[in-house]
Design a protein around this motif. Sequence first.
Motif: not given
Lengths: 254, 254, 254, 254, 254, 254
Positions: B75-77, B174, B207, B172, B31-38
């Motif tokens: 965190f997912d993934g 966001r 979080e 990639l 996980q790299h948070g909601p903006a970056l890809p795994l």
Amino acid sequence: MTLLGERTTTAAADDLEAAAVAVFPVGSTEQHGPALPLGMDHMAAEAFAHTATDREDAVVLPTLPVGVSEHHRQFDGTLYVGPETFEEYVRETVSSLAAQGVRKVVVVNGHGGNSGALRRAARRLREERTAFAPPWNWWDAVDELADELFDEDGGHADAAESSLLWHLREDLVRPDALEAAEAGASEGWGESVHGAVLGFDTIDFSESGAVGRPTQADPEKGRQLFETGRDRLHALLDWLAERPLEACWPRDGR
Amino acid sequence: MTLLGERTTTAAADDLEAAAVAVFPVGSTEQHGPALPLGMDHMAAEAFAHTATDREDAVVLPTLPVGVSEHHRQFDGTLYVGPETFEEYVRETVSSLAAQGVRKVVVVNGHGGNSGALRRAARRLREERTAFAPPWNWWDAVDELADELFDEDGGHADAAESSLLWHLREDLVRPDALEAAEAGASEGWGESVHGAVLGFDTIDFSESGAVGRPTQADPEKGRQLFETGRDRLHALLDWLAERPLEACWPRDGR
Amino acid sequence: MTLLGERTTTAAADDLEAAAVAVFPVGSTEQHGPALPLGMDHMAAEAFAHTATDREDAVVLPTLPVGVSEHHRQFDGTLYVGPETFEEYVRETVSSLAAQGVRKVVVVNGHGGNSGALRRAARRLREERTAFAPPWNWWDAVDELADELFDEDGGHADAAESSLLWHLREDLVRPDALEAAEAGASEGWGESVHGAVLGFDTIDFSESGAVGRPTQADPEKGRQLFETGRDRLHALLDWLAERPLEACWPRDGR
Amino acid sequence: MTLLGERTTTAAADDLEAAAVAVFPVGSTEQHGPALPLGMDHMAAEAFAHTATDREDAVVLPTLPVGVSEHHRQFDGTLYVGPETFEEYVRETVSSLAAQGVRKVVVVNGHGGNSGALRRAARRLREERTAFAPPWNWWDAVDELADELFDEDGGHADAAESSLLWHLREDLVRPDALEAAEAGASEGWGESVHGAVLGFDTIDFSESGAVGRPTQADPEKGRQLFETGRDRLHALLDWLAERPLEACWPRDGR
Amino acid sequence: MTLLGERTTTAAADDLEAAAVAVFPVGSTEQHGPALPLGMDHMAAEAFAHTATDREDAVVLPTLPVGVSEHHRQFDGTLYVGPETFEEYVRETVSSLAAQGVRKVVVVNGHGGNSGALRRAARRLREERTAFAPPWNWWDAVDELADELFDEDGGHADAAESSLLWHLREDLVRPDALEAAEAGASEGWGESVHGAVLGFDTIDFSESGAVGRPTQADPEKGRQLFETGRDRLHALLDWLAERPLEACWPRDGR
Amino acid sequence: MTLLGERTTTAAADDLEAAAVAVFPVGSTEQHGPALPLGMDHMAAEAFAHTATDREDAVVLPTLPVGVSEHHRQFDGTLYVGPETFEEYVRETVSSLAAQGVRKVVVVNGHGGNSGALRRAARRLREERTAFAPPWNWWDAVDELADELFDEDGGHADAAESSLLWHLREDLVRPDALEAAEAGASEGWGESVHGAVLGFDTIDFSESGAVGRPTQADPEKGRQLFETGRDRLHALLDWLAERPLEACWPRDGR
């Protein structure tokens, strides 16, 4: 879905929720004779695995590029890790995914030398009821077609492998070297002496590093191999997606 | 030279003969948070490492995509292997190359969690006089520039990482999620309580999964980071290529 | 309570019943330059840990005197075990205590080289929900004060360490050797080359074995360091004693 | 010489140059019934070992305080590590010293449960020709005297151990509890059933944790035990100091 | 019942249902001086174990023929595995049986060097509540009788062992070599120097490989030893068959 | 020569001097359906191996009776160890022999599940130049004859195995159960689903535990199998005895 590595954790949350299966490509970086690139096996595994990015019910893991190839070490450029290390790396990666709910995984394998370790990893994951993660070797899946297309026993850097990569990555195949590959190739894998299989290293029985008849390679036949393999892989994914997890675990004794 | 995996064994024989150094990119899928890809960390490592394909004196190994990321597992993934397994995989891969004569290797690392294992691997390879294989962490190499460009302590999925990937793989990232990343981020890594560092898992203190101020991310700044890091990596490769192997081994005692 | 090792099993039954936390001092026996004794790190850890013998809610374990010090081995008198062995020894000792009901432990650490192993041990103990056993490094706990007191980056046998031991064990410090220590010292830890940290052994970058500016050492400053560190350790013990065990375990995923 | 841990690296250089042998005290922290402290075994080992600080030809290592005591775990306060971990910790510590030229080491042992691991460590160190490091168990060295002084088979927290500690650390012995210790003691170690030794844990055969007749304990007899043991240890050190290193290694076959 | 290995799985289903205990013979293949065969220890274990084929309540496992005999390696024909490997082999074999419901096992042992590993295996199996598998050493079971019959301390290839095998396998004993065995024998096991037991290899203290007084050997005395041992083994099996499984597990603490 | 275990160390000294090769039989104790005994595989291996007792140039080691059979565990009476333990036990046993000068060993194997571990052991022994110890699987050595004699794919407790044991140990075969064995047998090993081999346990694909067509079993055919296998084994031993040790080691790279 697209590749897991290209998704954010937020998006992956949805992917994992929707996923029935995962696909994990593993291969090697090792000699494939004078005509094929060292990355043959991980490229093949990746190519098959990436066809699953179209599926709504599958997540595709990144490719593990170095495998159990010590027996090719006398040929330049061969990289390898030991069977225990490879087994652990695969097992732990699958476990980390399984903890997130995707517990059915097809390990798409491009290298015969990985098979024993992948079987042991799959066996242990199943015993522990962590995940059901059978290996799928592309050459096993296309063996009937390969028998039709080529006159070889083969096994390594042979007509089948050469054709497949010619189809997938024409830029990396050197057709002019296929003659040399075949000239130095052995007919079959290993060296059987009175019932004992004595070829521990490829160099024990092959001068070029190839086993089989690579001059029969042909990109069109490679396309057929690829499409047949791909279709079988997707049939396996369909079957596995449907299969209840409970049916995947070991049976009790009598 | 080009990537080792794309070369035949025949061509690799020449490459290895000519090579003074090797480059081995390693990262993670986490996980790299909601903006970056795994795949942030292995993509970054790969991008830096692949700049060495221009060099006549370097071979570039394939990328190891899964690392020591257990602390992100909530965190997912997130995928991970244990530190021992990662250490062994890297150590054995480097050993297999070293046996072919290339014994100076820069391990280009994209993930902080890998650092301890990479140091241990490098230490052991050096002790045994197998290879000199120091890790090179891209964020350490650009820390002065990052301090200039961003107002953050950072550490994970921060402005620096976000900028770098924005430059490398705009498709990639966001940008619209950077606000959310920062809103749920912690200021610094871990959670210090009376001198003890208690944050064992990222979720203990963040979080969103991010640490730092990702909203400061900017692709142009990412370009600067990349180019500075790249230049430092090449300076390191130049320095290492020149350095006699004997000077790389441990010194004797007094 | 007094030291666990000095209590009978009968008395320990009461101690363990009453204990909310335990304190486990660990250090090393390794070179600390010409002015400080080899036992510096375990002596420091023990001194901090033994201040907890006054507490009704704490048990104090015996001191582990040899740690992860291979990187000092070129200097005479350095003893060491590997990081895995050290990790296991600590983890198993804590487990044996946890089985008796004391599952919150502060590992008071005197040696930076132990940190990685202690983090891994703590992480695993926490994952298994055996114990919550964070390491507490005394130098981290006093870093702000040390920055005020001394003009050094430091790291090993520096002014801070020298001052602390001068306060604790004046008889074992050789003030007349502080000049020599500093003359052969490096400014900071390791040797950074274009972003790579290349100093694997202390001897790679320090002739005397010291890192920092030991001539600034002063026993009065050592007293301040000790008292500040002690107070922070007790604040940590208070905090941990209050903390419910459930709050110590890993959080679930999102 | 004095304790190694109290010497600077500079002074240790001279000590190691002069040293013919080393002494490494190891023990345990485990129940010793209601009358003796948990640290009995490491205190005893340390007391014997520290008598060697008078010798010009010996270096004395710090004391390892936790050993192979799982079989006492049902009694409060018992700490332990597994036999493999203990063996490795000892073996690696001795190796680190041996690399500095002191390759003859007496491991002064205070705990019977450590014996197997110490024998295995010594055997491996000898096989590798790293060091000759036989364990010396104080109770074996004084067995004839103990037989004269006490009417017991003994084995744990018995009259011999109680006497020794009474002599060494009167403050830590509780003479008023010796009756209770003996009331709940077994006559001998373990529980033999038709030729099989079935007592795997002390609690299987002893209610108080003691084995033997602790009420016979007497500090004057403890003094005799200590002095006799000390003299035998020094005779061993003399003998070993004289013995050529070559004579310590394994013999070849016939 | 007859030997497990001679039964079909169908028949074994009944056997295992009826079995209260199992018997697992383990030994070694190692020098036993000039008069006894290398297989002495596994032959002895097998002979005792096979007497249990008469029992309705016991299954008898196949014999493990190679054990922990590195200390005999300087004598020709000695085979060995390390203590960890031996321990694991025994532990896993017992576990595989226990999973089928037979969880009380007597490990009939013919070799003293196996004892430590067997104790560790038994301890771990018990801790995990997998099985209760105490070792039974035949020489411990007949020690009183041996003391009556022979004037020796003995220990290896002595009068007791020689007599036993003479009774069991007259064809394999060479009585004419008993003189030579004794001439080169030591009186007791090992070499005690000032309280330290220094004989790590048999060759350190015995020229012939024997320890004791083999010339006292006598087949009739061997018969007595065998019958006494056999009776004690069966008494143990009776006792264990009756013992509730719950009584076999470790007790809780106080 | 006769069996090594039946020789004294004195006689073994001559045997080992004269020996050009060794023979090490390994098998398993595992279900072989309702008609064959659990010891089938170690009995077969032993029978082939013991034919070498006639040779002047060979020593024959004792039989290892338990192997890698976890996949049969749901059938009663199956014993097993893990593949790592089996590999180590074999490797260490061979090493202990090799240290005495016999460095060419044929591991006569009776169980397919052992093959991977035996290949890994042989590979490592060869890499280290300790010994050349290829496995010889009796069924591979007779595969052409078996194809002539029987109409089956076979694999486990099939017509070939049943015939062999019928010839070797008529007393242990239950011909009346061959029908039941075949009725519950699968045609081939495992369960192939779209190219993946999914049968991890025998019970996944066989109800009786057999694979093949055991009703074709015939003791006369068993005799043919045995004699053919024996002849091939001796041809292998002849070949290996002649082969210079240097020719056994790994080749260098190109």
